[in-house]
Design an enzyme around this catalytic site. Sequence first.
Site, PDB file in Angstrom:
ATOM      1  CG  ASN A 252      -0.485  -0.319   2.504  1.00  0.00           C
ATOM      2  OD1 ASN A 252       0.567  -0.931   2.650  1.00  0.00           O
ATOM      3  ND2 ASN A 252      -1.202   0.104   3.523  1.00  0.00           N
TER       4      ASN A 252
ATOM      5  CD  GLU B 144      -1.524   4.736   4.555  1.00  0.00           C
ATOM      6  OE1 GLU B 144      -1.006   5.561   5.331  1.00  0.00           O
ATOM      7  OE2 GLU B 144      -2.238   3.789   4.943  1.00  0.00           O
TER       8      GLU B 144
ATOM      9  CB  CYS C 162      -5.247  -1.429  -1.635  1.00  0.00           C
ATOM     10  SG  CYS C 162      -6.555  -0.681  -0.651  1.00  0.00           S
TER      11      CYS C 162
ATOM     12  CD  GLU D 230      -5.447  -5.992  -1.314  1.00  0.00           C
ATOM     13  OE1 GLU D 230      -4.943  -4.859  -1.172  1.00  0.00           O
ATOM     14  OE2 GLU D 230      -6.092  -6.560  -0.433  1.00  0.00           O
TER      15      GLU D 230
ATOM     16  CB  CYS E  67     -10.892  -2.463   0.675  1.00  0.00           C
ATOM     17  SG  CYS E  67     -10.390  -1.850  -0.951  1.00  0.00           S
TER      18      CYS E  67
ATOM     19  CB  CYS F 297      -8.883  -4.531  -3.364  1.00  0.00           C
ATOM     20  SG  CYS F 297      -7.732  -3.156  -3.323  1.00  0.00           S
TER      21      CYS F 297
HETATM   22  N1  THU Z   1      -5.197  -1.724   2.761  1.00  0.00           N
HETATM   23  C1  THU Z   1      -4.621  -2.497   1.782  1.00  0.00           C
HETATM   24  O1  THU Z   1      -3.599  -2.112   1.205  1.00  0.00           O
HETATM   25  N2  THU Z   1      -5.209  -3.669   1.468  1.00  0.00           N
HETATM   26  C2  THU Z   1      -6.269  -4.222   2.120  1.00  0.00           C
HETATM   27  O2  THU Z   1      -6.659  -5.335   1.809  1.00  0.00           O
HETATM   28  C3  THU Z   1      -6.933  -3.452   3.185  1.00  0.00           C
HETATM   29  C4  THU Z   1      -6.413  -2.091   3.448  1.00  0.00           C
HETATM   30  C5  THU Z   1      -4.515  -0.475   3.156  1.00  0.00           C
HETATM   31  C6  THU Z   1      -5.157   0.812   2.763  1.00  0.00           C
HETATM   32  C7  THU Z   1      -4.534   1.762   3.761  1.00  0.00           C
HETATM   33  O3  THU Z   1      -3.256   2.182   3.286  1.00  0.00           O
HETATM   34  C8  THU Z   1      -4.315   0.910   5.001  1.00  0.00           C
HETATM   35  O4  THU Z   1      -4.398  -0.443   4.560  1.00  0.00           O
HETATM   36  C9  THU Z   1      -5.325   1.146   6.106  1.00  0.00           C
HETATM   37  O5  THU Z   1      -6.603   1.082   5.635  1.00  0.00           O
END
Ligand code: THU
Length: 131
Positions: free
Chosen positions: A43, A45, A54, A56, A86, A89
């Site tokens: 991920n 941000e 994310c 994925e 999520c 994704c």
């Molecule tokens: N996140 C992912 O990268 N993948 C997931 O399956 C769930 C959430 C990330 C998004 C964000 O950067 C952090 O987790 C918190 O939500």
Amino acid sequence: MSVFDSLFAEAKTARETAYVPYSRFKVGAAILTNNDSVVSGCNVENAAYPEGTCAEAGAIAAMIRAGSSRIKEVVVIADAALCTPCGGCRQKLKEFADNDVKVHVANLEGLRRTFTVGELLPAGFELEEQN
Ligand code: THU
């Protein structure tokens, strides 16, 4: 090494590279592609929170860049009880995976639970051709 073990190792390594100054929640994802290559993502941000991506999504971008377009198996890893993909994704995975493709959700110690893409996104959207 089993498919799960190699995807788990790659996802764990990818997770370490996550850019998460806001949530401090690192996620890694690894995909086995139809070419039997392994690609991964983490991920990333952003100060404008919705612009974050994310793990994925990063792994899918790496898959397309590597010249593959079908997903055979997925591992998602986070330091959490059950870090399922999520909603967005799930739709992204569906674009490139059949409903019976396995999505393994792991924590740092190992496998927590396995889902299929169809279980994660029942009745998922598919674009129908217009007549
Ligand atoms: N996140 C992912 O990268 N993948 C997931 O399956 C769930 C959430 C990330 C998004 C964000 O950067 C952090 O987790 C918190 O939500």
